[in-house]
Design a protein around this motif. Structure first.
Motif, PDB file in Angstrom:
ATOM      1  N   ILE A   1       0.860  -1.190   0.000  1.00 24.59           N
ATOM      2  CA  ILE A   1       0.000   0.000   0.000  1.00 24.59           C
ATOM      3  C   ILE A   1       0.895   1.238   0.000  1.00 24.59           C
TER       4      ILE A   1
ATOM      5  N   TYR B   1      -5.283   0.201   7.411  1.00 20.43           N
ATOM      6  CA  TYR B   1      -4.328  -0.816   6.997  1.00 20.43           C
ATOM      7  C   TYR B   1      -3.420  -1.144   8.174  1.00 20.43           C
TER       8      TYR B   1
ATOM      9  N   VAL C   1      -3.092   0.434  -3.896  1.00 20.50           N
ATOM     10  CA  VAL C   1      -2.932  -0.903  -3.319  1.00 20.50           C
ATOM     11  C   VAL C   1      -2.578  -1.880  -4.430  1.00 20.50           C
TER      12      VAL C   1
END
Length: 206
Positions: A89, A114, A183
């Motif tokens: 990410i 995340y 991502v």
């Protein structure tokens, strides 16, 4: 011309990378053990055992590497890169809303959160740091007041999150630090894991 004048100017900011030394050491040992056992089965086993060992290695080595060797957090001047077991990410600092370390280290954006696998949270380490901080807040010894022991200790995960928040605050208002999260799936890890798992299931079913 002096040496100071001839030296090129240094960068205003150097990237910081965060990884778990314990995970790196443990992952390396597990992979070596798996290669040793799997290699022995490939050399000495019967045909079916050799096939199972091959598929077990195809599954096991990438899987162990994904959870131990792969995780990384890299804090750049404009972006935070988070490499987790199966995803990478890229977060411009302007897209980061918050960073927290509760039972795990997490970064929050408007689209979700995340986990930072490379920054493990040790509750034991945090309790130890809190006890040391409490003793520092009351620094009287047996023979009277003690000298200042310095700043209160912090657990490693909490120190890391403090550093990341500081970098975020410095970068959040720069135009180059704006953008949307990106991502990417780690297909180089996912594909062999799927092949190894399917191969093991088929081999054991025969």
């Amino acid at each position: 011309m002096t040496s100071e004048q001839s030296t090129p100017p240094q960068q205003q900011y150097a990237e910081r990378s965060y990884r778990s030394p314990a995970a790196l050491a443990g992952g390396g040992l597990l992979i070596l053990l798996g290669l040793w056992l799997g290699g022995d089965a490939l050399l000495r086993g019967v045909p079916q055992t050799k096939i199972m060992a091959a598929f077990a290695l195809i599954l096991g080595v990438p899987l162990v590497a994904a959870y131990t060797l792969r995780p990384l957090v890299r804090a750049g001047e404009d972006r935070l890169l988070v490499r987790n077991p199966f995803r990478t990410i890229t977060l411009p600092w302007g897209a980061v809303d918050d960073l927290r370390a509760g039972f795990s280290a997490e970064v929050f954006t408007s689209g979700g959160k995340y986990q930072l696998w490379a920054v493990p949270v040790s509750l034991r380490q945090r309790k130890k740091a809190n006890r040391q901080a409490a003793r520092g807040a009351n620094p009287r010894g047996r023979f009277g007041p003690q000298a200042d022991a310095g700043p209160a200790p912090r657990a490693m995960a909490d120190q890391t999150m403090d550093e990341l928040r500081e970098i975020k605050e410095r970068a959040a208002h720069r135009e180059s630090a704006k953008g949307e999260p990106v991502v990417r799936w780690a297909y180089g890890i996912i594909a062999p894991c799927v092949v190894g798992a399917v191969g093991l299931i088929v081999t054991m079913a025969l």
